[in-house]
Design an enzyme around this catalytic site. Structure first.
Site, PDB file in Angstrom:
ATOM      1  N   SER A 146      34.463  47.349-107.151  1.00  0.00           N
ATOM      2  CA  SER A 146      33.961  46.737-108.384  1.00  0.00           C
ATOM      3  C   SER A 146      35.094  46.006-109.094  1.00  0.00           C
ATOM      4  O   SER A 146      36.202  46.558-109.235  1.00  0.00           O
ATOM      5  CB  SER A 146      33.448  47.820-109.345  1.00  0.00           C
ATOM      6  OG  SER A 146      32.487  48.641-108.742  1.00  0.00           O
TER       7      SER A 146
ATOM      8  N   ASN B 225      40.409  44.455-113.421  1.00  0.00           N
ATOM      9  CA  ASN B 225      40.897  45.404-112.425  1.00  0.00           C
ATOM     10  C   ASN B 225      39.908  45.432-111.273  1.00  0.00           C
ATOM     11  O   ASN B 225      38.728  45.119-111.453  1.00  0.00           O
ATOM     12  CB  ASN B 225      40.984  46.800-113.063  1.00  0.00           C
ATOM     13  CG  ASN B 225      41.520  47.843-112.112  1.00  0.00           C
ATOM     14  OD1 ASN B 225      42.494  47.597-111.387  1.00  0.00           O
ATOM     15  ND2 ASN B 225      40.898  49.012-112.094  1.00  0.00           N
TER      16      ASN B 225
ATOM     17  N   ASP C 161      38.574  53.008-115.785  1.00  0.00           N
ATOM     18  CA  ASP C 161      37.575  52.503-114.829  1.00  0.00           C
ATOM     19  C   ASP C 161      36.187  52.390-115.468  1.00  0.00           C
ATOM     20  O   ASP C 161      35.168  52.531-114.778  1.00  0.00           O
ATOM     21  CB  ASP C 161      37.502  53.404-113.575  1.00  0.00           C
ATOM     22  CG  ASP C 161      38.845  53.501-112.865  1.00  0.00           C
ATOM     23  OD1 ASP C 161      39.589  52.512-112.871  1.00  0.00           O
ATOM     24  OD2 ASP C 161      39.148  54.587-112.337  1.00  0.00           O
TER      25      ASP C 161
ATOM     26  N   HIS D 251      38.428  48.204-108.571  1.00  0.00           N
ATOM     27  CA  HIS D 251      38.382  49.654-108.332  1.00  0.00           C
ATOM     28  C   HIS D 251      37.580  49.905-107.054  1.00  0.00           C
ATOM     29  O   HIS D 251      36.519  49.316-106.872  1.00  0.00           O
ATOM     30  CB  HIS D 251      37.730  50.358-109.527  1.00  0.00           C
ATOM     31  CG  HIS D 251      37.672  51.836-109.351  1.00  0.00           C
ATOM     32  ND1 HIS D 251      38.777  52.640-109.479  1.00  0.00           N
ATOM     33  CD2 HIS D 251      36.646  52.657-109.008  1.00  0.00           C
ATOM     34  CE1 HIS D 251      38.432  53.902-109.236  1.00  0.00           C
ATOM     35  NE2 HIS D 251      37.156  53.932-108.949  1.00  0.00           N
TER      36      HIS D 251
HETATM   37  C1  GRF Z   1      42.953  48.694-103.715  1.00  0.00           C
HETATM   38  O1  GRF Z   1      42.268  49.591-102.906  1.00  0.00           O
HETATM   39  C2  GRF Z   1      42.302  48.596-105.067  1.00  0.00           C
HETATM   40  O2  GRF Z   1      40.929  48.835-105.033  1.00  0.00           O
HETATM   41  C3  GRF Z   1      42.984  49.662-105.871  1.00  0.00           C
HETATM   42  O3  GRF Z   1      44.295  49.700-105.380  1.00  0.00           O
HETATM   43  C4  GRF Z   1      44.341  49.203-104.050  1.00  0.00           C
HETATM   44  C5  GRF Z   1      45.356  48.121-104.010  1.00  0.00           C
HETATM   45  O4  GRF Z   1      45.599  47.654-102.719  1.00  0.00           O
HETATM   46  N1  GRF Z   1      42.891  49.363-107.272  1.00  0.00           N
HETATM   47  P1  GRF Z   1      46.572  46.410-102.520  1.00  0.00           P
HETATM   48  O5  GRF Z   1      47.912  46.776-103.137  1.00  0.00           O
HETATM   49  O6  GRF Z   1      45.942  45.237-103.199  1.00  0.00           O
HETATM   50  O7  GRF Z   1      46.665  46.225-101.043  1.00  0.00           O
END
Ligand code: GRF
Length: 219
Positions: A141, A112, A150, A114
């Site tokens: 991260s 993931n 997370d 984050h």
């Molecule tokens: C990103 O900010 C990521 O960190 C979080 O969700 C958002 C996804 O953005 N997990 P996108 O859909 O990839 O533009």
């Protein structure tokens, strides 16, 4: 590094899909030795589905609202994902809390991104929280997913400065630049076999990783 187009990646999204796009670009550019076998969204209107279509990647929509509870949705999602026999499941803005059974099923092969420097600011509204705390640095991260939200081992972090006058939106834009840089990098390392989870700890190039690898805007 040998070509490894058999390395199968399934990406889960809920929205815009800008991280998905960064990974598509890195696959097309040959930086990630693998293929995106499918993009699965829990929302039919997710713009990331259009990005996948444009790249010729199969898509599926599985609407969580059509399931009576989290477990039944997660069970159905697992079945869809496993149809593609992925080596890696990539959560890219997939806005669902996952059941423990789902997470354990993909232990060591689900990551993931984050938007914070974990372990700071798990959960939501990370940019605002970092500004309000008066932090000098913020970022993103990439971590392996464990049942703790997370909370899994962090492979790679992108650090950005918090500047005077930043609001959450401006800061988020700066963090996104780093997200789009480090997420494809992390996927590439895993696809190349350089990074892996061994007994709950990350190994990079055969050695235990004591601290996450850090990238900055200057790197
Ligand atoms: C990103 O900010 C990521 O960190 C979080 O969700 C958002 C996804 O953005 N997990 P996108 O859909 O990839 O533009």
């Amino acid at each position: 590094m040998p070509e490894n187009h058999d390395f199968s990646i399934v990406v889960l999204i809920s929205g815009r899909g800008s991280n998905l796009q960064a990974i598509i670009d890195a696959v097309q550019g040959g930086e990630i030795p693998g293929r995106i076998s499918a993009v699965i969204s829990n929302r039919a209107e997710a713009y990331g589905l259009e990005r996948a279509h444009a790249a010729g990647i199969p898509t599926e929509v599985l609407d969580h609202k059509r399931f009576p509870n989290r477990e039944s949705f997660d069970t159905a999602l697992m079945a869809r994902i496993d149809d593609y026999a992925p080596d890696l499941v990539v959560l890219a803005g997939f806005m669902r809390i996952l059941s423990d059974g789902f997470v354990e099923h993909y232990a060591g092969c689900m990551i993931n991104i984050h938007p914070s420097l974990l372990p700071r600011y798990r959960g939501l509204n990370t940019h605002q929280r970092a500004i309000e705390a008066g932090d000098d640095w913020h970022g993103c991260s990439v971590h392996f997913v464990t049942p703790e939200l997370d909370g899994g081992p962090v492979l790679l972090q992108g650090r950005v400065p918090i500047e005077a006058g930043d609001d959450a939106e401006r800061l988020a834009d700066r963090v996104h630049v780093m997200e789009h840089r480090i997420y494809p990098m992390a996927v590439a390392w895993i696809a190349q076999g350089r990074a892996r989870l061994v007994e709950h700890r990350i190994q990079l190039d055969g050695k235990p990783l004591a601290e996450p690898v850090i990238q900055t805007l200057d790197d």
